[in-house]
Enzyme design. Structure first.
Site, PDB file in Angstrom:
ATOM      1  N   ASN A   7       0.958  -1.298  -0.033  1.00 43.43           N
ATOM      2  CA  ASN A   7       0.064   0.034   0.010  1.00 43.43           C
ATOM      3  C   ASN A   7       0.990   1.235   0.016  1.00 43.43           C
ATOM      4  OD1 ASN A   7      -1.807   2.047   0.386  1.00 43.43           O
ATOM      5  ND2 ASN A   7      -2.789   1.105   2.306  1.00 43.43           N
ATOM      6  N   ARG A  92      -2.374  -1.924  -3.870  1.00 42.50           N
ATOM      7  CA  ARG A  92      -3.475  -1.213  -3.519  1.00 42.50           C
ATOM      8  C   ARG A  92      -3.427   0.126  -4.474  1.00 42.50           C
ATOM      9  NH1 ARG A  92      -4.821   3.498   0.694  1.00 42.50           N
ATOM     10  NH2 ARG A  92      -6.909   3.782   0.036  1.00 42.50           N
ATOM     11  N   HIS A 181     -12.900   3.351  -0.390  1.00 41.51           N
ATOM     12  CA  HIS A 181     -12.890   2.023   0.558  1.00 41.51           C
ATOM     13  C   HIS A 181     -13.681   0.723  -0.094  1.00 41.51           C
ATOM     14  CE1 HIS A 181     -13.260   5.228   3.963  1.00 41.51           C
ATOM     15  NE2 HIS A 181     -11.972   4.900   3.871  1.00 41.51           N
ATOM     16  N   GLY A 209     -13.581   5.165   9.931  1.00 43.76           N
ATOM     17  CA  GLY A 209     -12.276   5.277  10.467  1.00 43.76           C
ATOM     18  C   GLY A 209     -12.068   6.856  10.269  1.00 43.76           C
ATOM     19  N   ARG A 240     -11.855  15.608   7.120  1.00 39.92           N
ATOM     20  CA  ARG A 240     -12.811  16.007   5.774  1.00 39.92           C
ATOM     21  C   ARG A 240     -14.014  16.493   6.155  1.00 39.92           C
ATOM     22  NH1 ARG A 240     -11.110  10.633   3.412  1.00 39.92           N
ATOM     23  NH2 ARG A 240      -8.935  10.780   2.577  1.00 39.92           N
ATOM     24  N   GLU A 382      -8.130  -5.230   4.795  1.00 38.35           N
ATOM     25  CA  GLU A 382      -8.226  -4.965   3.306  1.00 38.35           C
ATOM     26  C   GLU A 382      -6.946  -5.441   2.730  1.00 38.35           C
ATOM     27  OE1 GLU A 382      -9.235  -0.335   2.827  1.00 38.35           O
ATOM     28  OE2 GLU A 382      -8.820  -0.817   4.596  1.00 38.35           O
TER      29      GLU A 382
END
Ligand code: AMP
Length: 396
Positions: A7, A92, A181, A209, A240, A382
């Site tokens: 990742n 990813r 996601h 999360g 955000r 993930e």
């Protein structure tokens, strides 16, 4: 047979080495601050129970991957004796645009298509590409698979993914909802169907999360999700903003003489729980502070209210709901937040059992006996999902 999962962020590389097909984690680690004066790496050899921390300059992603490979084959903290023992690599990749509705083998064409998505994901995709090219240079012909955050959502119908703006923005710039996601939503959906023994269920998945999104999954397919063209839309997140009147940014930009870049930075990095609480983006800190701090309490209330609104709207979208699943750092670990989101929904068939909720960990249900809608906590994984896709696509 081992699969390495990568990742890659703009200045970091997270990795896990899996023994397949059992998906047993052999080693994992995180390299941060790539390109800075001092980079930091933490590596763990899981079964040996050994850990190594390094602080040294790592100039770029290729140097980072070389360092990671040297640790994976190290005498003391290594878990393989040779790099040939890595049969496949799963990467990813954040944005697959409209080009990818599934994970895919990485070829020169795949790389070009990922590059083409950089225009709509300038902050995310270049990092994924750096990880891919660093691995390719070092491992040469090892099979690699790209797993996209967006691909699970490619089943969303046009009336849900289009924005009501001039159509030419879609034609010219591919402006639409993509959703993110996806690897997590798909994974926990699959785990729900197994745990609840309800194949092809209709489920609302809440990934809560630091980044957070909700997805409506109908018989295995994503039919709507809260994130949009970028991960900024939808829920109140750590930093955000999520949804708001689109006139707010233009209003403030003219008042404060801000550039588009400055506004993008504020909405992504200084808003959400952090922006409202003026304190922290970490839910644990806010839960503690809320006892005496009204802004922290307001931030939590806004977070829970926004999730509740999405659950209500996705119940209408799905018509029939078998289960609601909570995952992600907050969703998995905070019974308090789960309880607050779900309070007052009994009439809709959502009946949270406070005692079961307080004890729910890993994979556990917490609805009241005989409630029509199952409520689950399911830990997301993930990396495991990426390892499985890599194995199924490239190695099986
Ligand atoms: P993630 O991005 O999935 O790693 O989740 C990070 C978020 O999970 C942060 O806001 C943490 O504060 C939150 N989190 C982790 N553990 C807990 C907990 N026990 N209670 C509340 N929030 C938690």
């Amino acid at each position: 047979m081992n699969v390495l999962v990568i990742n890659s962020g703009s200045s970091s590389i997270k990795y896990q080495l899996f023994a397949m097909p059992e998906a047993k984690v052999l080693a994992k680690g995180l390299l941060e601050k790539i390109g800075e004066e001092t980079s930091a790496l933490k590596h763990t050899a899981v079964e040996k129970g050994k850990e190594k921390k390094l602080e040294q300059k790592v100039a770029d992603h290729k140097a980072g991957m070389s360092l990671i490979f040297s640790l994976l084959t190290d005498k003391e903290v290594g878990v393989i004796s040779d790099m040939n023992e890595i049969s496949g690599v799963g990467h990813r990749v954040v944005h697959g645009g409209e080009a990818f509705s599934n994970s895919t083998l990485i070829t020169d064409e795949t790389v070009k298509a990922i590059e083409a998505c950089c225009e709509i994901a300038p902050l995310h995709n270049p990092a994924g590409l750096q990880g891919i090219s660093a691995c390719k240079e070092i491992l040469k012909d090892v099979k690699m698979v790209a797993v996209f955050d967006t691909s699970f959502h490619q089943t969303i119908p046009d009336y849900a993914y289009m924005y009501a703006v001039p159509y030419e923005w879609y034609d010219k710039y591919k402006v639409r909802r993509y959703g993110f996601h996806g690897t997590s939503h798909k994974y926990v959906y699959g785990e729900f169907c197994k745990a609840a023994n309800k194949p092809n269920a209709n489920v609302i998945v809440c990934h809560l999360g630091n980044g957070a999104s909700v997805t409506a999954v109908k018989e295995g397919k994503s039919v709507d999700t809260s994130m949009g063209l970028t991960p900024l839309e939808g829920l109140v997140m750590g930093t955000r903003s999520g949804d708001m009147d689109p006139a707010v940014p233009t209003f403030i930009m003219s008042k404060e003489n801000m550039s588009a870049k400055d506004m993008d930075n504020v909405l992504n990095k200084k808003s959400g729980l952090l922006g409202v609480s003026c304190l922290s983006n970490d839910m644990r800190n806010l839960e503690e502070a809320a006892k005496s701090n009204t802004k922290a309490e307001l931030a939590i209330t806004m977070f829970c209210y926004r999730v509740k609104k999405y659950i209500g709207s996705y119940m209408a979208v799905l018509g029939h709901v078998d289960g609601i699943v909570f995952t992600g750092g907050i969703g998995e670990n905070s019974p308090y937040i789960r309880g607050r989101i779900l309070e007052g929904l009994d009439e809709l068939g959502i009946k949270c059992d406070a005692d079961k909720n307080s004890k729910a960990r890993g994979c556990a249900n917490f609805e009241k006996d005989n409630a029509p809608i199952k409520l689950y906590v399911i830990a997301t994984d993930e990396e495991k999902a990426i390892a499985m896709d890599t194995y199924n696509i490239a190695l099986k």
